[in-house]
Write an enzyme that holds these catalytic residues in place. Structure first.
Site, PDB file in Angstrom:
ATOM      1  N   GLU A  82      23.526  27.346 -18.302  1.00 14.89           N
ATOM      2  CA  GLU A  82      23.449  28.718 -17.784  1.00 14.89           C
ATOM      3  C   GLU A  82      22.922  29.644 -18.878  1.00 14.89           C
ATOM      4  OE1 GLU A  82      27.179  30.964 -17.457  1.00 14.89           O
ATOM      5  OE2 GLU A  82      28.205  29.046 -17.648  1.00 14.89           O
ATOM      6  N   CYS A 114      29.137  27.529 -15.058  1.00 16.51           N
ATOM      7  CA  CYS A 114      29.613  26.327 -15.768  1.00 16.51           C
ATOM      8  C   CYS A 114      29.508  25.063 -14.923  1.00 16.51           C
ATOM      9  CB  CYS A 114      31.057  26.515 -16.211  1.00 16.51           C
ATOM     10  SG  CYS A 114      31.247  27.803 -17.436  1.00 16.51           S
ATOM     11  N   THR A 157      36.731  33.711 -26.653  1.00 17.45           N
ATOM     12  CA  THR A 157      36.507  32.558 -25.762  1.00 17.45           C
ATOM     13  C   THR A 157      35.033  32.137 -25.759  1.00 17.45           C
ATOM     14  OG1 THR A 157      36.217  33.894 -23.750  1.00 17.45           O
ATOM     15  CG2 THR A 157      38.460  33.229 -24.280  1.00 17.45           C
ATOM     16  N   SER A 207      38.675  36.655 -13.088  1.00 16.80           N
ATOM     17  CA  SER A 207      38.052  35.328 -13.199  1.00 16.80           C
ATOM     18  C   SER A 207      39.115  34.234 -13.250  1.00 16.80           C
ATOM     19  CB  SER A 207      37.122  35.247 -14.417  1.00 16.80           C
ATOM     20  OG  SER A 207      37.834  35.148 -15.628  1.00 16.80           O
ATOM     21  N   HIS A 242      38.004  22.122 -16.305  1.00 15.85           N
ATOM     22  CA  HIS A 242      37.060  23.000 -16.995  1.00 15.85           C
ATOM     23  C   HIS A 242      37.883  23.854 -17.968  1.00 15.85           C
ATOM     24  CE1 HIS A 242      34.130  25.937 -18.006  1.00 15.85           C
ATOM     25  NE2 HIS A 242      34.727  26.911 -17.350  1.00 15.85           N
ATOM     26  N   LYS A 251      47.325  26.668 -17.292  1.00 13.43           N
ATOM     27  CA  LYS A 251      47.618  27.423 -16.051  1.00 13.43           C
ATOM     28  C   LYS A 251      47.150  26.620 -14.836  1.00 13.43           C
ATOM     29  CE  LYS A 251      46.590  32.062 -17.935  1.00 13.43           C
ATOM     30  NZ  LYS A 251      47.717  32.974 -17.842  1.00 13.43           N
ATOM     31  N   ASN A 287      34.571  27.594 -25.624  1.00 16.09           N
ATOM     32  CA  ASN A 287      33.961  27.367 -24.306  1.00 16.09           C
ATOM     33  C   ASN A 287      32.493  26.972 -24.485  1.00 16.09           C
ATOM     34  OD1 ASN A 287      33.335  27.265 -21.607  1.00 16.09           O
ATOM     35  ND2 ASN A 287      33.819  29.408 -21.165  1.00 16.09           N
ATOM     36  N   SER A 320      31.674  29.898 -12.307  1.00  9.96           N
ATOM     37  CA  SER A 320      31.878  31.260 -11.804  1.00  9.96           C
ATOM     38  C   SER A 320      30.854  31.609 -10.739  1.00  9.96           C
ATOM     39  CB  SER A 320      31.782  32.263 -12.954  1.00  9.96           C
ATOM     40  OG  SER A 320      32.973  32.252 -13.687  1.00  9.96           O
TER      41      SER A 320
END
Ligand code: HMG
Length: 398
Positions: A82, A114, A157, A207, A242, A251, A287, A320
Site C-alpha cells: 500500500e 494491509c 505504530t 480503526s 494482523h 485485543k 507495523n 483498512s
C-alpha cells in the site's frame, strides 16, 4: 491430491530502528505506554534507499538463497503493497528484473491497505488449484514502509519491512486449506492515505473497532466453512493476527475467545499459549502493513515449527477500508528442520539503533525521497538499494 501452501519464507528489514523507549522520552510520554501499552519495543526506520522495491527484492533474494529456489520456475509474481513507488508501474515489474524471473510469468501488484499480500496469496493458491500453474510456483512479496505524521498518536505504530513467500504444491512449511475461509468487507473510514501524501490519515480508536468487527465477521464465516468441512475450531492450536502493534493482536484474540464463550482469565491464558510467540518479531519491527500477519507467522515458525508439525493454525488478515479474511493451515512434517536452515531471524540481528534526531532527519529527507538525484553512494553493498531518479526513471543497484 497435492496440498498447496507456503513452501518457504524470508524477511528483509531496513538497517536501522528506533527504540520506542527513546521515542517516548522525546515525545514526553511514559515509555510504558508504547512498550507495554502498545506492545512494541522497536520500530524499523527506512532510509530513502530502502524503498518498498528494495526491501521486497532483498526479501525475495534471501528466500531464493536460503530455500534453494530456482527463479526460473516462478510463473506468478505478486507484490502486495500500500506504499507503492509509482501510481502505474507496479513494484512487481521492478522485482521481475531484479530477481531474474522468466518472461513467461504473470506479474502484478495488489492493493487493499494491509490486505494486499493476502490478496496475492489467495490469488496464488487459486492459480495453482485451478491448474494454471502447470507445475510452476508463485512468489508473493508483501512490502511496505508505514508512515504516520511525526508527533501523532500513530507515530509509535510505524515500521518497515518485507516478507517474501514461495507458494507451491506440497509446501515444506504450511499447507493451506483452499475453500475453507471466512471473508468480511465494509466501506469504512478508519485509515487511508490520500494521493498527495506519504503519511497515513487514521481515526485510531475507530480503526481498532473496525478491525474487531471485521474479525468477528470473518471468523464466523470461517467457522461455518470449517464445520462444513468437518473441522472444529478447537483444532487450531496457534493463531496469528494482523499486527499493527502487539496489543491489537491481544485485543483480537480476546475478542475471538469471547465469541467462543471463554471468560477473561481463559482468554488471557489462551493468548499466552496461542498468540504471544508470534508477536516477538513484530515487536522488534513495528507495523509493516501487508507483511504484518506474515511476520507474525514467521515469528511463530522460527520459535515453534518443530513442536507444531502436523498441527493446525489460524490466520487473520485485515486491511483498512476494510476487508478481512480468516483462514487456516497445517504445519508440515519436517518444517522444524527446514526452518532452522532458513535462518529466519538473521536480518533482525544486523541493524543499528538511530537516535531520535537521526530518525527525524531521515523522515524529513524522505518527503523528497522519490526525487532523489542518482548517486552510487548508498552504503548497502551486496543488497538491492534505490539509487535515485535518472531521466524520470527509478534506478536500483543490482
Ligand atoms: P493513543 O490514543 O495515543 O493511545 O493511540 P491510548 O491512549 O489508546 O493508549 C494505548 C494503550 O496504552 C492503552 O491500552 C492504554 O491503556 C495503554 P488499551 O486500553 O488499548 O489496552 N497505556 C499504558 N500502558 C502502560 N503504561 C502506561 C500507559 N499509558 C497508556 N503509562 C492508537 C493508540 C492505536 C489509536 C494509535 O497508536 C494509532 O492511531 N495507531 C494507528 C492505527 C492502528 O494501528 N490501528 C489498528 C487497527 S487498524 C489496522 O490494523 C490497519 C492498519 O494496519 C492499516 C492497514 O490496514 O493498512 C493500521
Amino acid at each position: 491430491m497435492a496440498t498447496i501452501g507456503i513452501d518457504a519464507v524470508a524477511i528483509a528489514v531496513p538497517k536501522g530502528y528506533v527504540e520506542l523507549a527513546d521515542l517516548a522520552a522525546a515525545r514526553g510520554v511514559p515509555p510504558g505506554k508504547y512498550v507495554e501499552g502498545l506492545g512494541v519495543t522497536r520500530m524499523s526506520v527506512a532510509r530513502a534507499h530502502e524503498d518498498p522495491v528494495a526491501l521486497a527484492a532483498n526479501a525475495a533474494r534471501r528466500l531464493f538463497a536460503t530455500a534453494e529456489i530456482d527463479p526460473g520456475r516462478i510463473g506468478l509474481c505478486v507484490a502486495g503493497t500500500e506504499t507503492a513507488v509509482d501510481h502505474s508501474k507496479p513494484v512487481a515489474a521492478y522485482l521481475h528484473r531484479l530477481l531474474g524471473l522468466p518472461e513467461r510469468c504473470r506479474v502484478f501488484e495488489a492493493k487493499h491497505a494491509c490486505f494486499g499480500g493476502t490478496a496475492g496469496l489467495l490469488a496464488a493458491i487459486d492459480w495453482i488449484a485451478s491448474g494454471s500453474a502447470r507445475g510452476r510456483q508463485a512468489l508473493v512479496v508483501c512490502t511496505d514502509v508505514a508512515r504516520y505524521a511525526l508527533n501523532s498518536p500513530g507515530e509509535p505504530t510505524q515500521g518497515a519491512g518485507a516478507v517474501a513467500m514461495l507458494i507451491s504444491e506440497n509446501p515444506r512449511l504450511l499447507a493451506l486449506e483452499p475453500g475453507i475461509s471466512g471473508s468480511y468487507s465494509k466501506d469504512v473510514n478508519d485509515f487511508w492515505r490520500p494521493l498527495y501524501t506519504k503519511e497515513a490519515v487514521v481515526d485510531g480508536h475507530h480503526s481498532v473497532q473496525c478491525y474487531l468487527d471485521a474479525l468477528a465477521g470473518a471468523y464466523e464465516g470461517f467457522k461455518d466453512a470449517s464445520r462444513e468441512a468437518g473441522y472444529h475450531p478447537d483444532s487450531l492450536v496457534r493463531r496469528c493476527y494482523h499486527v499493527p502493534y502487539g496489543k491489537m493482536a491481544k485485543k483480537a484474540h480476546r475478542h475471538v475467545m469471547q465469541l467462543e464463550g471463554k471468560n477473561e482469565a481463559q482468554a488471557d491464558a489462551s493468548y499466552v499459549e496461542q498468540v504471544a510467540t508470534s508477536l516477538r518479531m513484530p515487536s522488534q519491527v513495528g507495523n509493516i502493513y501487508t507483511g504484518s500477519l506474515y511476520l507474525a507467522l514467521t515469528s511463530l515458525l522460527e520459535a515453534e515449527a518443530s513442536e507444531l508439525e502436523g498441527k493446525r493454525i489460524g490466520l487473520f488478515s485485515y486491511g483498512s477500508g476494510c476487508t478481512a479474511e480468516y483462514f487456516a493451515g497445517r504445519i508440515q512434517a519436517g518444517a522444524g528442520a527446514f526452518v532452522a536452515k532458513l535462518q529466519l531471524a538473521e536480518p533482525l540481528a544486523d541493524r543499528r539503533c538511530y537516535t531520535i534526531p537521526e530518525y527525524e532527519a531521515i523522515r524529513h529527507a524522505d518527503s523528497d525521497g522519490d526525487r532523489l538525484p542518482l548517486s552510487a553512494e548508498h552504503g548497502y553493498n551486496g543488497s538491492v538499494a534505490f539509487l535515485g531518479v535518472d531521466n524520470e526513471r527509478r534506478v536500483y543497484s543490482n
